[in-house]
Design an enzyme around this catalytic site. Sequence first.
Site, PDB file in Angstrom:
ATOM      1  CB  SER A 108      -0.971  -0.072   1.168  1.00  0.00           C
ATOM      2  OG  SER A 108      -2.103   0.705   0.916  1.00  0.00           O
ATOM      3  CG  ASP A 248      -6.229  -4.115  -3.329  1.00  0.00           C
ATOM      4  OD1 ASP A 248      -5.136  -4.663  -3.522  1.00  0.00           O
ATOM      5  OD2 ASP A 248      -6.424  -3.203  -2.485  1.00  0.00           O
ATOM      6  CG  HIS A 275      -5.481  -2.892   0.858  1.00  0.00           C
ATOM      7  ND1 HIS A 275      -5.011  -2.392  -0.346  1.00  0.00           N
ATOM      8  CD2 HIS A 275      -4.862  -2.169   1.834  1.00  0.00           C
ATOM      9  CE1 HIS A 275      -4.172  -1.405  -0.107  1.00  0.00           C
ATOM     10  NE2 HIS A 275      -4.051  -1.242   1.198  1.00  0.00           N
TER      11      HIS A 275
HETATM   12  N1  LIG Z   1      -3.300   1.517   3.217  1.00  0.00           N
HETATM   13  C1  LIG Z   1      -2.592   2.329   2.610  1.00  0.00           C
HETATM   14  O1  LIG Z   1      -1.323   2.444   2.805  1.00  0.00           O
HETATM   15  C2  LIG Z   1      -3.243   3.279   1.664  1.00  0.00           C
HETATM   16  C3  LIG Z   1      -2.369   3.753   0.509  1.00  0.00           C
HETATM   17  C4  LIG Z   1      -2.888   5.114   0.196  1.00  0.00           C
HETATM   18  C5  LIG Z   1      -3.710   5.551   1.362  1.00  0.00           C
HETATM   19  N2  LIG Z   1      -3.637   4.468   2.381  1.00  0.00           N
END
Ligand SMILES: N=C(O)[C@@H]1CCCN1
Length: 297
Positions: A108, A248, A275
């Site tokens: 992420s 995701d 995710h």
């Molecule tokens: N879970 C993450 O890191 C995401 C990536 C962009 C905002 N949060």
Amino acid sequence: MYTIHEGYVPFREYQTWYRISGDLHNGQTPLVVAHGGPGCTHDYVDAFKDIAETGRAVIHYDQIGNGLSTHLPHKSPDFWQPSLFLDELNHLLQALEIADNYALLGQSWGGMLAAEHAVTQPQGLKAMIIANSPASMALWLKGAAKLRAKLPSDVQDTLLTHEAAGTITSAEYKAASRVFYQRHVCRLDPWPIEVQRTFDALDIDPTVYLAMNGPTEFHVIGSMKNWTIIDRLKQVRVPTLLISGRFDEATPETVQPYKDHITGAKWVIFESSSHMPHVEERPLCMKTVSDFLLATC
Ligand SMILES: N=C(O)[C@@H]1CCCN1
């Protein structure tokens, strides 16, 4: 089994906590794991320690601002910049004496950080995995809006009402957000304990997350809201694996520029995941990453 060593690396007047699973000096290129957020903790990506079972050392660390590293709740929001975390990563690589030979997995925000690192063409970077990461926050917000529009209408209304009123810490807003998170952040129910530990840590100290991201994954109003790396991806010169989940929040549209602009990039989409394929489809994810590292490092 493998050995485990934890410690702290000085960084400026602060310190960065790290943990090494396995033997750094067995000749295999070690894997460094950068968590997301920004401002999360290593806990929710702990599963990547499984890769140490293959004999490859795996290094987790808590980026400054949360977890077991130095917390700085009184710093102004503009203190928290990508350059700070890039500097911290370079300090960690040097301190662990692996700057001449390492692979990097970013999840992420960690994938965004990994891409920022890779475009500087560090000579010791041998391979990179960008996991569940957007190539720009404009694409992220576009994707999140599409996913949000598919939520039950009462959930959407609740989110909008509390965002307009600024009551984003209310139990009602959190409950409505959880509907999105259960669909697009982690589809397991209940969440693994290590995933919950990260979200509990975020509740206790949201300094970095609020400064750079904002209240939630889909309500991004922080300093990163205009971030993009799309125009610099041609500079990446290392074998790159992209991974994401079919459900995701990092929708295929947000990942596509990495595939389009990083020469030779390979992309695996985990069909039963959102995710967090590293917990949602743990064995398959670990095999995918391990096989990629075996083929490239
Ligand atoms: N879970 C993450 O890191 C995401 C990536 C962009 C905002 N949060």
